[in-house]
Design a protein around this motif. Structure first.
Motif, PDB file in Angstrom:
ATOM      1  N   LEU A 142       0.851  -1.193   0.000  1.00 39.82           N
ATOM      2  CA  LEU A 142       0.000   0.000   0.000  1.00 39.82           C
ATOM      3  C   LEU A 142       0.882   1.237   0.000  1.00 39.82           C
ATOM      4  CD1 LEU A 142      -2.738  -0.838   2.701  1.00 39.82           C
ATOM      5  CD2 LEU A 142      -2.744  -1.338   0.258  1.00 39.82           C
ATOM      6  N   CYS A 143       0.546   2.210  -0.843  1.00 41.84           N
ATOM      7  CA  CYS A 143       1.332   3.450  -0.875  1.00 41.84           C
ATOM      8  C   CYS A 143       1.124   4.212   0.437  1.00 41.84           C
ATOM      9  CB  CYS A 143       0.904   4.321  -2.048  1.00 41.84           C
ATOM     10  SG  CYS A 143       1.694   5.937  -1.992  1.00 41.84           S
ATOM     11  N   PRO A 144       2.201   4.510   1.167  1.00 42.56           N
ATOM     12  CA  PRO A 144       2.030   5.177   2.462  1.00 42.56           C
ATOM     13  C   PRO A 144       1.599   6.636   2.351  1.00 42.56           C
ATOM     14  CG  PRO A 144       4.355   4.940   1.949  1.00 42.56           C
ATOM     15  CD  PRO A 144       3.606   4.225   0.865  1.00 42.56           C
ATOM     16  N   GLU A 181       6.147   1.640  -5.504  1.00 44.97           N
ATOM     17  CA  GLU A 181       6.587   2.023  -6.846  1.00 44.97           C
ATOM     18  C   GLU A 181       5.661   3.044  -7.491  1.00 44.97           C
ATOM     19  OE1 GLU A 181       7.217  -1.648  -9.011  1.00 44.97           O
ATOM     20  OE2 GLU A 181       8.109  -2.553  -7.232  1.00 44.97           O
ATOM     21  N   CYS A 182       4.952   3.817  -6.670  1.00 46.16           N
ATOM     22  CA  CYS A 182       3.970   4.756  -7.220  1.00 46.16           C
ATOM     23  C   CYS A 182       4.632   5.875  -8.020  1.00 46.16           C
ATOM     24  CB  CYS A 182       3.124   5.345  -6.090  1.00 46.16           C
ATOM     25  SG  CYS A 182       4.022   6.545  -5.083  1.00 46.16           S
ATOM     26  N   GLY A 183       5.917   6.115  -7.786  1.00 42.59           N
ATOM     27  CA  GLY A 183       6.595   7.189  -8.508  1.00 42.59           C
ATOM     28  C   GLY A 183       6.768   8.442  -7.656  1.00 42.59           C
ATOM     29  N   ARG A 184       5.950   8.581  -6.619  1.00 42.06           N
ATOM     30  CA  ARG A 184       6.100   9.738  -5.719  1.00 42.06           C
ATOM     31  C   ARG A 184       6.910   9.330  -4.484  1.00 42.06           C
ATOM     32  NH1 ARG A 184       0.910  10.888  -3.513  1.00 42.06           N
ATOM     33  NH2 ARG A 184       0.461   8.726  -4.031  1.00 42.06           N
ATOM     34  N   CYS A 185       6.910   8.036  -4.149  1.00 41.05           N
ATOM     35  CA  CYS A 185       7.606   7.562  -2.944  1.00 41.05           C
ATOM     36  C   CYS A 185       9.083   7.307  -3.240  1.00 41.05           C
ATOM     37  CB  CYS A 185       6.960   6.275  -2.437  1.00 41.05           C
ATOM     38  SG  CYS A 185       5.399   6.562  -1.595  1.00 41.05           S
ATOM     39  N   GLY A 186       9.897   7.423  -2.219  1.00 40.19           N
ATOM     40  CA  GLY A 186      11.332   7.174  -2.343  1.00 40.19           C
ATOM     41  C   GLY A 186      11.923   6.929  -0.970  1.00 40.19           C
TER      42      GLY A 186
HETATM   43 ZN   LIG Z   1       3.802   5.607  -2.918  1.00 39.33          ZN
END
Ligand SMILES: [Zn+2]
Length: 461
Positions: A142-144, A181-186
């Motif tokens: 899940l994207c945090p 891997e949403c592209g905004r997370c790192g």
């Molecule tokens: Zn994310």
């Protein structure tokens, strides 16, 4: 849910040799301080009794007694893929209860206990069903950054940290499973998990360390496989450096765990076009930065002692990788890293590698031939020790690890005159030792049968 082939490569070319001979001389005789084994108990296997997924406390106790006898002083567990939720079923409660007994048992034996925590992953197993073999792949990330997801996902590692609060250390594992891997997370989102868990640990157990483990740190980014495995390993360097930089803002109980892929793993060395072209990581500067910041460093190399079910050619076979374990430990020792946790998937099969790893953690310069002979004495009838030693030398020379290694990463062969046919015939003639000198977790006769079966399946040799 990604669960690829990753698990395995690492620090390519460390080589932060010590500048003074005095330091080197001292190190040459110092055993590693953390001499650990990480147990992965998420896969099914045949027979069922060989798979830690199904072990009860008594089976774990036999394994821990064996590790202790081998000179290993640390064990580590994790919450396996499908188990990443608050426990629902009797099986999950029983597993936790057994692990708590193992923790107590390890401490009684003066061994350390570690626990590896996750981040964004949540089980998708229905509430009334038992989680199991991870090849079922019933989990999702899940994207945090989506509302509510950080709270929902951190509840799981927090629960495990609170449950195993007496552990000597924890790791917060970047990914595989986990990450986003949403592209905004790192890396900053990964470090958010590290920070919250470290703060909680400081309350629960102020003496314990939380290592930020950069295994699969590239899975905190969009399309981590876009440039293939080389891209993944390149990102492991840049992502780890980003973690190192952000340690300054982390609580003082946070250290760093390094997968070390660039140092030893065939997949990484091959991706870079050979060992000579593989970048050096960590470098002397990386380690110096960590030392100055007083952040402990743990090496978390994987797959060399035992490989997982994603490489079916070697799954369920006896391995012998004494030369490669030695080479890795020497490299870590030269870099000044004295904490290391290797891994086991099917521990009963890998008693020869476990024995060798234990010996080399105490003295990385011990001769592989000598170690294999000592192991043969444990297993074989005294009149068959030479015969088993010969078979083990052949097994070592034809290991799958070596098979995958690019030419310039291969280590010199040990003296052996056997071929697969004669090794197989010889293995069948070996009588077992009936007088156990150490508490083996499997009977020598049963292990010798597994050895014979393994040789027959080594089609590449
Ligand atoms: Zn994310």
């Amino acid at each position: 849910m990604r669960r690829r082939d990753f698990c395995t490569t690492a620090i390519g070319g460390i080589l932060t040799m010590s500048s003074t001979s005095e330091l080197l001389a001292r190190r040459a005789f110092s055993p590693f301080a953390i001499r650990g084994v990480y147990f992965h108990d998420g896969f099914a296997a045949e027979p069922k009794s060989s798979a830690p997924l199904y072990w009860d406390f008594e089976a774990w106790k036999r394994e821990i007694d064996w590790l202790k006898a081998c000179g290993i002083n640390t064990i580590e567990f994790a919450t396996m893929l499908e188990f990443n939720r608050l426990p629902r079923t009797e099986l999950e409660h029983k597993k936790i209860k057994d692990k708590l007994r193992i923790l107590e048992y390890a401490h009684k034996k003066d061994m350390k206990f570690g626990y590896l925590l996750t981040n964004t992953v949540l089980s998708t197993v229905p509430d009334n069903e038992e989680p199991g073999n991870q090849l079922g792949n019933r989990a999702k990330n899940l994207c945090p950054q989506e509302p509510g997801n950080f709270e929902k996902t951190i509840a799981v590692p927090k629960f495990y940290m609170e449950t195993f609060r007496e552990a000597d250390f924890f790791e917060e594992f970047a990914a595989d499973w986990g990450g986003c891997e949403c592209g905004r997370c790192g890396v900053p989102q990964f470090m958010q998990y590290v920070q919250v868990l470290a703060e909680r640990l400081a309350e629960l157990n102020p003496k314990a360390t939380l290592y930020a483990d950069t295994w699969c740190i590239s899975f905190w980014g969009k399309e981590p496989m876009a440039q293939g495995w080389k891209g993944v390993f390149d990102h492991e360097i840049s992502g780890t450096r980003e973690v190192i930089q952000s340690l300054a803002k982390m609580p003082p109980n946070v250290g760093l765990a390094l997968p070390c892929h660039h140092l030893y793993r065939p997949l990484a060395l091959k991706e870079y076009g050979g060992k000579a072209k593989t970048p050096l990581f960590p470098t002397r500067d990386d380690l110096q930065t960590l030392r100055q910041a007083k952040r402990p460093v743990l090496a978390w190399p994987h797959f060399v002692m035992d490989d997982d079910a994603y490489r079916p050619a070697v799954w369920g076979l006896v391995h012998s990788e004494v030369r490669y374990i030695q080479d890795l430990l020497r490299t870590l020792q030269r870099a000044g890293i004295d904490r290391v946790v290797g891994n086991l998937y099917l521990p009963l099969l890998q008693i020869s590698n476990t024995f060798a790893y234990g010996r080399l953690l105490w003295n990385p310069d011990e001769k592989p031939e000598q170690i294999l002979r000592e192991f043969a004495k444990l297993i074989a009838h005294k009149e068959d020790v030479d015969r088993l030693t010969d078979v083990l030398l052949w097994l070592e020379n034809h290991s799958y690890w070596q098979e995958q290694m690019p030419e310039d990463g291969r280590l010199p062969l040990l003296p052996s005159t056997l071929d697969r046919k004669s090794a197989s015939a010889q293995a069948r003639q070996i009588r077992a030792n009936e007088h156990l000198a150490l508490p083996l977790p499997i009977k020598p006769k049963a292990w010798l049968q597994e050895l014979g079966k393994s040789i027959e399946k080594m089609h590449w040799a």
